[in-house]
Design an enzyme around this catalytic site. Structure first.
Site, PDB file in Angstrom:
ATOM      1  N   GLY A  21       0.830  -1.211   0.000  1.00  0.00           N
ATOM      2  CA  GLY A  21       0.000   0.000   0.000  1.00  0.00           C
ATOM      3  C   GLY A  21       0.860   1.254   0.000  1.00  0.00           C
ATOM      4  N   ASP A  78       4.998  -5.506   5.901  1.00  0.00           N
ATOM      5  CA  ASP A  78       5.574  -6.821   6.209  1.00  0.00           C
ATOM      6  C   ASP A  78       5.582  -7.775   5.004  1.00  0.00           C
ATOM      7  OD1 ASP A  78       2.831  -7.090   6.286  1.00  0.00           O
ATOM      8  OD2 ASP A  78       2.814  -8.426   8.026  1.00  0.00           O
ATOM      9  N   ASP A  80      -0.205   1.579   8.766  1.00  0.00           N
ATOM     10  CA  ASP A  80      -0.759   0.802   9.882  1.00  0.00           C
ATOM     11  C   ASP A  80       0.028   0.876  11.189  1.00  0.00           C
ATOM     12  OD1 ASP A  80      -2.833   0.024   8.295  1.00  0.00           O
ATOM     13  OD2 ASP A  80      -1.926  -1.873   7.701  1.00  0.00           O
ATOM     14  N   ASP A 119       2.378  -1.081  12.314  1.00  0.00           N
ATOM     15  CA  ASP A 119       2.239  -2.415  12.900  1.00  0.00           C
ATOM     16  C   ASP A 119       3.501  -3.264  12.748  1.00  0.00           C
ATOM     17  OD1 ASP A 119       2.152  -2.662  10.177  1.00  0.00           O
ATOM     18  OD2 ASP A 119       0.413  -3.985  10.112  1.00  0.00           O
ATOM     19  N   ARG A 161      -6.795  -3.378   9.802  1.00  0.00           N
ATOM     20  CA  ARG A 161      -7.364  -4.741   9.809  1.00  0.00           C
ATOM     21  C   ARG A 161      -6.874  -5.518  11.022  1.00  0.00           C
ATOM     22  NH1 ARG A 161      -6.989  -4.610   4.141  1.00  0.00           N
ATOM     23  NH2 ARG A 161      -4.811  -5.224   4.271  1.00  0.00           N
TER      24      ARG A 161
HETATM   25  P1  ATP Z   1       0.829  -2.919   3.429  1.00  0.00           P
HETATM   26  O1  ATP Z   1       1.160  -3.030   4.886  1.00  0.00           O
HETATM   27  O2  ATP Z   1       0.599  -1.528   3.007  1.00  0.00           O
HETATM   28  O3  ATP Z   1      -0.250  -3.861   2.978  1.00  0.00           O
HETATM   29  P2  ATP Z   1       2.739  -4.812   2.425  1.00  0.00           P
HETATM   30  O4  ATP Z   1       4.154  -4.670   1.986  1.00  0.00           O
HETATM   31  O5  ATP Z   1       2.492  -5.684   3.617  1.00  0.00           O
HETATM   32  O6  ATP Z   1       2.163  -3.350   2.615  1.00  0.00           O
HETATM   33  P3  ATP Z   1       1.627  -6.816   0.643  1.00  0.00           P
HETATM   34  O7  ATP Z   1       0.648  -6.695  -0.467  1.00  0.00           O
HETATM   35  O8  ATP Z   1       1.351  -7.767   1.733  1.00  0.00           O
HETATM   36  O9  ATP Z   1       1.848  -5.330   1.188  1.00  0.00           O
HETATM   37  O10 ATP Z   1       3.056  -7.207   0.030  1.00  0.00           O
HETATM   38  C1  ATP Z   1       3.590  -6.477  -1.058  1.00  0.00           C
HETATM   39  C2  ATP Z   1       4.177  -7.426  -2.064  1.00  0.00           C
HETATM   40  O11 ATP Z   1       5.239  -8.167  -1.461  1.00  0.00           O
HETATM   41  C3  ATP Z   1       3.213  -8.493  -2.570  1.00  0.00           C
HETATM   42  O12 ATP Z   1       2.376  -8.029  -3.607  1.00  0.00           O
HETATM   43  C4  ATP Z   1       4.163  -9.566  -3.062  1.00  0.00           C
HETATM   44  O13 ATP Z   1       4.678  -9.259  -4.334  1.00  0.00           O
HETATM   45  C5  ATP Z   1       5.324  -9.454  -2.026  1.00  0.00           C
HETATM   46  N1  ATP Z   1       5.104 -10.488  -0.984  1.00  0.00           N
HETATM   47  C6  ATP Z   1       4.231 -10.449   0.038  1.00  0.00           C
HETATM   48  N2  ATP Z   1       4.257 -11.596   0.742  1.00  0.00           N
HETATM   49  C7  ATP Z   1       5.164 -12.383   0.132  1.00  0.00           C
HETATM   50  C8  ATP Z   1       5.619 -13.716   0.343  1.00  0.00           C
HETATM   51  N3  ATP Z   1       5.165 -14.448   1.358  1.00  0.00           N
HETATM   52  N4  ATP Z   1       6.545 -14.208  -0.487  1.00  0.00           N
HETATM   53  C9  ATP Z   1       7.030 -13.473  -1.510  1.00  0.00           C
HETATM   54  N5  ATP Z   1       6.623 -12.217  -1.782  1.00  0.00           N
HETATM   55  C10 ATP Z   1       5.704 -11.680  -0.981  1.00  0.00           C
END
Ligand code: ATP
Length: 327
Positions: free
Chosen positions: A14, A106, A131, A133, A175
């Site tokens: 995000g 994360d 978040d 978090d 969430r």
């Molecule tokens: P936010 O907290 O804003 O949601 P985020 O980094 O946690 O940010 P995610 O959509 O969970 O957002 O992760 C971003 C990208 O990281 C995913 O679209 C994917 O490409 C990669 N990613 C997430 N989890 C994994 C995983 N377990 N293994 C490999 N790549 C991952």
């Protein structure tokens, strides 16, 4: 470890206000220290699709004040597969990128940790998510701006709530983490705050609202984090309405407006500090770390802890204080 020549920077997951200030700091620090920098558009998706752009000091001018992310962001399913990551890594090698500064949450960190573990590329991550978090940083990038945006909305809602003797249920992002709800609730003088980390019985909420009504409150605002176990603001409002009709009841879901907007001074400074520190850390040979702010000091935390350590708790003292201050 061979000396790093070219650093790749990207935003992922995000978007969060302050990401641009952070990208600017990464680019300019790296250039100042004699390194090349490549901006990777749309995060991991761009890595797979070869969306690489050479950055210079001027390429990040006039972006410190912008919300969103000029590098764009994306969620990339292909990167979750070993084949996808191999493709991404081959593209990085082809481009001569030998270190990465990912900015995200994360999920982004999990992807970076895997890529680094599989191919040995150094990564130093920056917590960019509204978040707040992540273990290892008192604040994540964008959280301060998002909370201020929520407070601005609550203030406006309060004007109409007070004018019409209304009870408003305002749903905010979060969430799994009630951080935005709790802080915005305290700062906005909410009558009650419902959080994912703590169950609130509807009867207890009604009791609190009744007490307020009996003590001549003409309006009330209840903040509900989207992850609250009662099923969101509409559900809570419906259940409260069945037993409590002292006020006209309304619901506002703030939704995506909480993500955007001009980053606060705090987020611009935080983004700058984190971007600067990440480049210094990666050049100093650090890898698989997250840059965080703890007690107003920049500190590094192993990515593994940042992702998996959930030992930080809801600030119960703030919640208790909010309950007392809203009598
Ligand atoms: P936010 O907290 O804003 O949601 P985020 O980094 O946690 O940010 P995610 O959509 O969970 O957002 O992760 C971003 C990208 O990281 C995913 O679209 C994917 O490409 C990669 N990613 C997430 N989890 C994994 C995983 N377990 N293994 C490999 N790549 C991952």
């Amino acid at each position: 470890m061979a000396s790093i020549k070219k650093i790749g920077v990207f935003t992922s997951g995000g978007d969060a206000p302050g990401m641009n200030a952070c990208v600017r700091a990464v680019v300019r620090t790296a250039i100042y220290l004699g390194k090349e920098v490549v901006g990777i558009h749309q995060g991991y998706q761009g890595m797979i699709d070869k969306k690489f752009i050479n950055m210079d000091a001027r390429s990040v001018r006039n972006i410190i004040q912008l919300g969103g992310t000029v590098l764009k962001t994306a969620r990339c399913a292909e990167f979750r597969t070993a084949e996808g990551r191999e493709k991404a890594y081959k593209n990085l090698v082809e481009e001569g990128i030998d270190a990465l500064v990912p900015i995200g949450g994360d999920g982004t960190f999990t992807g970076a940790e895997l890529l680094s573990g599989e191919f040995g590329i150094p990564v130093v991550c920056i917590p960019g998510t509204i978040d707040n978090d992540l273990y290892g940083s008192d604040f994540t990038l964008g959280y301060d701006t998002a909370t201020n945006t929520v407070i601005e909305a609550i203030d406006k809602i309060r004007d109409t709530a007070a004018s019409h003797d209304r009870l408003f249920f305002v749903e905010v992002m979060g969430r799994d983490s009630g951080c935005i709800a709790l802080h915005a609730g305290v700062a906005g003088g909410a009558e009650a705050i419902l959080l994912p980390e703590k169950e609130t019985a509807i009867d207890d909420l009604i009791h609190k609202l009744e007490e307020g009504a009996l003590s001549k409150k003409s309006s009330s605002i209840v903040i509900i984090a989207e992850g609250d176990k009662n099923g969101g603001a509409y559900n809570v409002a419906k259940r409260v309405k069945e037993k409590f009709n002292f006020y006209d009841i309304k619901v506002t879901i703030l939704g995506h407006l909480q993500r955007g907007g001009t980053p606060s001074s705090f987020d611009r400074v935080l983004g700058s500090r984190m971007g600067y520190a990440a480049v210094r850390a990666i050049i100093a040979g650090e890898t698989r770390k997250m840059v965080g702010l703890r007690g107003n000091m920049i500190q590094l935390t192993p990515l593994e802890d940042a992702i998996h350590n959930h030992s930080f708790k809801l600030e119960e003292d703030l919640l208790e204080m909010a309950t007392i201050l809203s009598i």
